[in-house]
Motif scaffolding. Structure first.
Motif, PDB file in Angstrom:
ATOM      1  N   ILE A   1       0.832  -1.204   0.000  1.00  0.00           N
ATOM      2  CA  ILE A   1       0.000   0.000   0.000  1.00  0.00           C
ATOM      3  C   ILE A   1       0.863   1.248   0.000  1.00  0.00           C
ATOM      4  CG2 ILE A   1      -1.597   1.347   1.436  1.00  0.00           C
ATOM      5  CD1 ILE A   1      -2.776  -1.422   2.322  1.00  0.00           C
ATOM      6  N   ASN A   2       1.910   1.240   0.801  1.00  0.00           N
ATOM      7  CA  ASN A   2       2.762   2.418   0.959  1.00  0.00           C
ATOM      8  C   ASN A   2       3.752   2.614  -0.189  1.00  0.00           C
ATOM      9  OD1 ASN A   2       1.546   3.004   3.415  1.00  0.00           O
ATOM     10  ND2 ASN A   2       3.105   1.930   4.610  1.00  0.00           N
ATOM     11  N   GLN A   3       4.149   1.536  -0.867  1.00  0.00           N
ATOM     12  CA  GLN A   3       5.259   1.648  -1.808  1.00  0.00           C
ATOM     13  C   GLN A   3       4.935   1.240  -3.241  1.00  0.00           C
ATOM     14  OE1 GLN A   3       9.143   0.242  -0.029  1.00  0.00           O
ATOM     15  NE2 GLN A   3       7.803  -0.479   1.604  1.00  0.00           N
ATOM     16  N   PHE A   4       4.012   0.306  -3.445  1.00  0.00           N
ATOM     17  CA  PHE A   4       3.801  -0.251  -4.783  1.00  0.00           C
ATOM     18  C   PHE A   4       3.426   0.813  -5.817  1.00  0.00           C
ATOM     19  CE2 PHE A   4       1.936  -2.562  -8.249  1.00  0.00           C
ATOM     20  CZ  PHE A   4       2.637  -3.754  -8.305  1.00  0.00           C
ATOM     21  N   PRO A   5       2.475   1.722  -5.549  1.00  0.00           N
ATOM     22  CA  PRO A   5       2.127   2.704  -6.594  1.00  0.00           C
ATOM     23  C   PRO A   5       3.309   3.545  -7.045  1.00  0.00           C
ATOM     24  CG  PRO A   5       0.429   2.642  -4.901  1.00  0.00           C
ATOM     25  CD  PRO A   5       1.567   1.817  -4.381  1.00  0.00           C
ATOM     26  N   ALA A   6       4.181   3.955  -6.105  1.00  0.00           N
ATOM     27  CA  ALA A   6       5.325   4.784  -6.488  1.00  0.00           C
ATOM     28  C   ALA A   6       6.388   3.989  -7.222  1.00  0.00           C
ATOM     29  CB  ALA A   6       5.936   5.440  -5.250  1.00  0.00           C
ATOM     30  N   LEU A   7       6.536   2.714  -6.885  1.00  0.00           N
ATOM     31  CA  LEU A   7       7.592   1.898  -7.475  1.00  0.00           C
ATOM     32  C   LEU A   7       7.150   1.236  -8.780  1.00  0.00           C
ATOM     33  CD1 LEU A   7       8.975   0.155  -4.258  1.00  0.00           C
ATOM     34  CD2 LEU A   7       9.925   2.142  -5.451  1.00  0.00           C
ATOM     35  N   VAL A   8       5.941   0.648  -8.772  1.00  0.00           N
ATOM     36  CA  VAL A   8       5.526  -0.185  -9.901  1.00  0.00           C
ATOM     37  C   VAL A   8       4.121   0.166 -10.388  1.00  0.00           C
ATOM     38  CG1 VAL A   8       5.712  -2.556 -10.763  1.00  0.00           C
ATOM     39  CG2 VAL A   8       6.742  -1.988  -8.593  1.00  0.00           C
ATOM     40  N   GLY A   9       3.570   1.261  -9.899  1.00  0.00           N
ATOM     41  CA  GLY A   9       2.211   1.632 -10.269  1.00  0.00           C
ATOM     42  C   GLY A   9       2.119   2.230 -11.657  1.00  0.00           C
ATOM     43  N   GLU A  10       0.985   2.841 -11.919  1.00  0.00           N
ATOM     44  CA  GLU A  10       0.726   3.399 -13.255  1.00  0.00           C
ATOM     45  C   GLU A  10       1.789   4.411 -13.668  1.00  0.00           C
ATOM     46  OE1 GLU A  10      -3.978   3.780 -13.763  1.00  0.00           O
ATOM     47  OE2 GLU A  10      -3.303   4.277 -11.729  1.00  0.00           O
ATOM     48  N   ASN A  11       2.265   5.199 -12.707  1.00  0.00           N
ATOM     49  CA  ASN A  11       3.302   6.179 -12.987  1.00  0.00           C
ATOM     50  C   ASN A  11       4.557   5.861 -12.170  1.00  0.00           C
ATOM     51  OD1 ASN A  11       4.135   8.557 -14.399  1.00  0.00           O
ATOM     52  ND2 ASN A  11       3.932   9.731 -12.492  1.00  0.00           N
ATOM     53  N   GLY A  12       4.805   4.558 -11.937  1.00  0.00           N
ATOM     54  CA  GLY A  12       5.910   4.137 -11.094  1.00  0.00           C
ATOM     55  C   GLY A  12       7.242   4.123 -11.816  1.00  0.00           C
ATOM     56  N   LEU A  13       8.262   3.711 -11.079  1.00  0.00           N
ATOM     57  CA  LEU A  13       9.602   3.656 -11.663  1.00  0.00           C
ATOM     58  C   LEU A  13       9.704   2.567 -12.721  1.00  0.00           C
ATOM     59  CD1 LEU A  13      11.791   4.133  -8.445  1.00  0.00           C
ATOM     60  CD2 LEU A  13      10.647   5.846  -9.874  1.00  0.00           C
ATOM     61  N   LEU A  14       8.992   1.459 -12.527  1.00  0.00           N
ATOM     62  CA  LEU A  14       8.878   0.386 -13.525  1.00  0.00           C
ATOM     63  C   LEU A  14       7.392   0.050 -13.646  1.00  0.00           C
ATOM     64  CD1 LEU A  14      11.817  -2.017 -12.500  1.00  0.00           C
ATOM     65  CD2 LEU A  14      11.752  -0.463 -14.469  1.00  0.00           C
ATOM     66  N   PRO A  15       6.631   0.788 -14.429  1.00  0.00           N
ATOM     67  CA  PRO A  15       5.175   0.646 -14.439  1.00  0.00           C
ATOM     68  C   PRO A  15       4.703  -0.768 -14.763  1.00  0.00           C
ATOM     69  CG  PRO A  15       5.847   2.632 -15.596  1.00  0.00           C
ATOM     70  CD  PRO A  15       7.102   1.856 -15.330  1.00  0.00           C
ATOM     71  N   ALA A  16       3.898  -1.316 -13.872  1.00  0.00           N
ATOM     72  CA  ALA A  16       3.363  -2.665 -14.064  1.00  0.00           C
ATOM     73  C   ALA A  16       2.506  -2.792 -15.316  1.00  0.00           C
ATOM     74  CB  ALA A  16       2.571  -3.085 -12.826  1.00  0.00           C
ATOM     75  N   PRO A  17       1.709  -1.781 -15.695  1.00  0.00           N
ATOM     76  CA  PRO A  17       0.896  -1.939 -16.914  1.00  0.00           C
ATOM     77  C   PRO A  17       1.718  -2.271 -18.152  1.00  0.00           C
ATOM     78  CG  PRO A  17       0.094  -0.089 -15.631  1.00  0.00           C
ATOM     79  CD  PRO A  17       1.362  -0.541 -14.975  1.00  0.00           C
ATOM     80  N   ARG A  18       2.946  -1.773 -18.232  1.00  0.00           N
ATOM     81  CA  ARG A  18       3.792  -2.101 -19.390  1.00  0.00           C
ATOM     82  C   ARG A  18       4.158  -3.583 -19.384  1.00  0.00           C
ATOM     83  NH1 ARG A  18       8.134   2.944 -19.225  1.00  0.00           N
ATOM     84  NH2 ARG A  18       6.581   4.657 -19.280  1.00  0.00           N
ATOM     85  N   LEU A  19       4.473  -4.102 -18.212  1.00  0.00           N
ATOM     86  CA  LEU A  19       4.784  -5.529 -18.101  1.00  0.00           C
ATOM     87  C   LEU A  19       3.566  -6.371 -18.441  1.00  0.00           C
ATOM     88  CD1 LEU A  19       6.743  -7.828 -17.167  1.00  0.00           C
ATOM     89  CD2 LEU A  19       5.749  -7.532 -14.885  1.00  0.00           C
ATOM     90  N   LEU A  20       2.420  -5.993 -17.930  1.00  0.00           N
ATOM     91  CA  LEU A  20       1.188  -6.749 -18.185  1.00  0.00           C
ATOM     92  C   LEU A  20       0.825  -6.734 -19.667  1.00  0.00           C
ATOM     93  CD1 LEU A  20      -0.788  -5.467 -15.081  1.00  0.00           C
ATOM     94  CD2 LEU A  20      -0.112  -7.844 -15.497  1.00  0.00           C
ATOM     95  N   ALA A  21       1.152  -5.650 -20.357  1.00  0.00           N
ATOM     96  CA  ALA A  21       0.804  -5.541 -21.774  1.00  0.00           C
ATOM     97  C   ALA A  21       1.607  -6.506 -22.634  1.00  0.00           C
ATOM     98  CB  ALA A  21       1.013  -4.107 -22.249  1.00  0.00           C
ATOM     99  N   ARG A  22       2.790  -6.923 -22.170  1.00  0.00           N
ATOM    100  CA  ARG A  22       3.621  -7.798 -23.006  1.00  0.00           C
ATOM    101  C   ARG A  22       3.724  -9.223 -22.457  1.00  0.00           C
ATOM    102  NH1 ARG A  22       7.579  -4.348 -20.476  1.00  0.00           N
ATOM    103  NH2 ARG A  22       9.011  -5.556 -19.150  1.00  0.00           N
ATOM    104  N   THR A  23       2.940  -9.558 -21.442  1.00  0.00           N
ATOM    105  CA  THR A  23       2.942 -10.914 -20.892  1.00  0.00           C
ATOM    106  C   THR A  23       1.522 -11.446 -20.805  1.00  0.00           C
ATOM    107  OG1 THR A  23       2.867 -10.038 -18.625  1.00  0.00           O
ATOM    108  CG2 THR A  23       5.039 -10.541 -19.545  1.00  0.00           C
TER     109      THR A  23
END
Length: 479
Positions: A32-54
């Motif tokens: 809750i405290n860290q995921f959005p900033a690290l891997v969220g929509e505007n994170g350091l490594l955005p998860a949506p990009r990973l989800l789009a190619r897997t």
């Protein structure tokens, strides 16, 4: 069904279920405290990009259906509520399927997070929590006795965790074989705590004893987990003692705490009541329903079948460390610190608001919560909470190859991104973003007693060089 019931392990089940659930609370609060900033929509490594190619079959995750930061937070808060209920023992008061369903739900949600968390979730204790959460689901509720097969499997999990850690050290750096590893470890570990400096300054003979004790605890003691009682309980007690020393002297997220919880699978109620006579007597449970027996047997068969790969890994000269052999993070390989870093390098990130970053420019350092920065500041105790950005900064200083996240991190600092800045202890530019940022590398060591008395500093540092020369928004990653 005497062959099915473990019998004298009601207290062990209580500790195992509530302990694992407590770690899940911490893990989901961390998300809750860290995921959005690290891997969220505007994170350091955005998860949506990973989800789009897997695809789901490659990385099972509920977020393949849809990802948003709001959905992530909603699922995580729901999981915190379920975990807290398990800590209180509420589902355990019902039928056996109720805690089973609760733990499997926690496993599925956390698996969904871990599988898209990328390098920020690439730690061995993530897989350990997933495996432990899946297994304790089959311990049932207070209505039935703890299943013997699951109690034994949890010892097998603890055995792999400890022996894997011991073997990776013997096969790894020479410092573990010549007993010098602890001359360095307390100073160079990823995230020292308030007592790490004191531990580092202990006599060398003590550090030799630490290494010897580590080898005994990880290479010999695990075999006695399968011995008759009270030998198994004594072995578990030794492992708990070694984990407590690691807790006292370092910050390893929830690894040590979860290991202590798993050790209770080898401690029977008779031994615990001998140590703590105030513990209540167990009630006589009802016979386990047939459906529960069938599910436990099926789960055990699955876990035993998957054990082939980590068992083979233990015997391999090319042993993998903290590896998962399936996309569901069940029955994994564990172990850490196969080699010990002998010098502590730290990346210090600084910002500047001057028009030009040349000679005479004023630079201000960003302070991270857990990793060393200001030499005067005492390291803090954060474990079992996991500071993911701080850990990645440690790997960055060691020469991590994938630096995409760090380049984006510098961009977020230049943008003054609020979510990213909340991950830090100190933002030297609270009223606006800096014009320039840079990253310098320093060699850190603990101060001696004389240096500490003379200056008050806990660390002594010297500059090694520049990792990233001054850059401004729009130029990061171009040089």
């Amino acid at each position: 069904m005497d062959w099915f019931d473990a019998g004298d392990y009601d207290i062990a089940r209580l500790v195992l279920q509530r302990g694992v659930a407590a770690v899940y609370v911490i893990a989901f609060v961390s998300a809750i405290n860290q995921f959005p900033a690290l891997v969220g929509e505007n994170g350091l490594l955005p998860a949506p990009r990973l989800l789009a190619r897997t695809r789901f079959r490659e990385l099972p995750s509920l977020f393949h259906w849809r990802y948003s930061d709001r959905m992530l937070l909603a699922l995580a808060w729901f999981a915190v509520a379920v975990s807290a209920a398990l800590v209180l023992g509420l589902p355990q008061l019902g039928p056996p399927w109720l805690p089973m369903l609760a733990f499997l739900m926690l496993w599925a949600v956390y698996l969904s997070i871990v599988n898209i968390g990328q390098v920020f979730y690439g730690f061995g204790w993530e897989s350990l929590l997933l495996e432990a959460g899946f297994v304790v689901a089959f311990l049932g509720s207070d209505e039935v006795a703890p299943p013997l097969l699951i109690i034994i499997y949890l010892r097998w999990l603890l055995f792999r965790l400890e022996l894997g850690a011991g073997l990776i050290k013997i096969r790894g750096g020479r410092e573990w074989r010549d007993f010098t590893a602890l001359d360095y470890h307390h100073e160079t570990q990823p995230m020292p705590n308030p007592l790490s400096r004191l531990a580092h300054r202990l006599p060398r003979w003590f550090h030799r004893c630490e290494v010897l004790g580590n080898h005994i605890a990880e290479l010999l003691v695990p075999f006695f987990l399968f011995a008759p009682q009270p030998v198994a309980s004594v072995a578990a007690g030794i492992l708990i003692g070694t984990q407590l020393w690691l807790i006292i002297t370092g910050n390893f997220a929830w690894l040590n705490w979860l290991t202590i919880v798993l050790a209770f699978s080898a401690i029977d109620d008779t031994t615990l009541r001998a140590l703590l006579p105030v513990l209540p007597e167990s009630h006589a449970p009802a016979d386990a329903p047939v459906w529960f027996v069938v599910i436990v047997l099926a789960g055990t068969v699955l876990l035993v079948a998957l054990s082939w790969w980590p068992a083979r890994n233990l015997l391999s000269r090319h042993q993998l460390m903290n590896a998962s052999f399936n996309r569901y993070h069940l029955v994994n390989a564990y172990g850490m610190f196969g080699t010990v870093t002998k010098r502590r390098l730290e990346v210090v990130v600084e910002g500047c608001d001057d028009a030009e970053p040349g000679e005479g420019a004023v630079w201000e350092a960003y302070e991270f919560r857990g990793k060393p920065g200001d030499p005067m500041r005492m390291p803090r105790q954060f474990a079992p909470y996991h500071l993911r950005l701080d850990w990645l900064m440690w790997f960055l200083a060691l020469g991590s190859r994938d630096t995409r996240w760090f380049e984006t991190f510098l961009v977020r600092l230049l943008e003054g991104d609020a979510r990213t800045l909340r991950l830090l202890r100190r933002n030297p530019f609270p009223t606006g973003a800096p014009r320039w940022v840079r990253a310098r590398v320093f060699l850190y060591r603990f101060s001696t007693g004389a240096e500490r008395r003379a200056t008050g500093a806990r660390w002594v540092r010297s500059e090694i060089g520049e990792l990233v020369e001054p850059v401004e928004l729009g130029s990061v990653g171009r040089r």
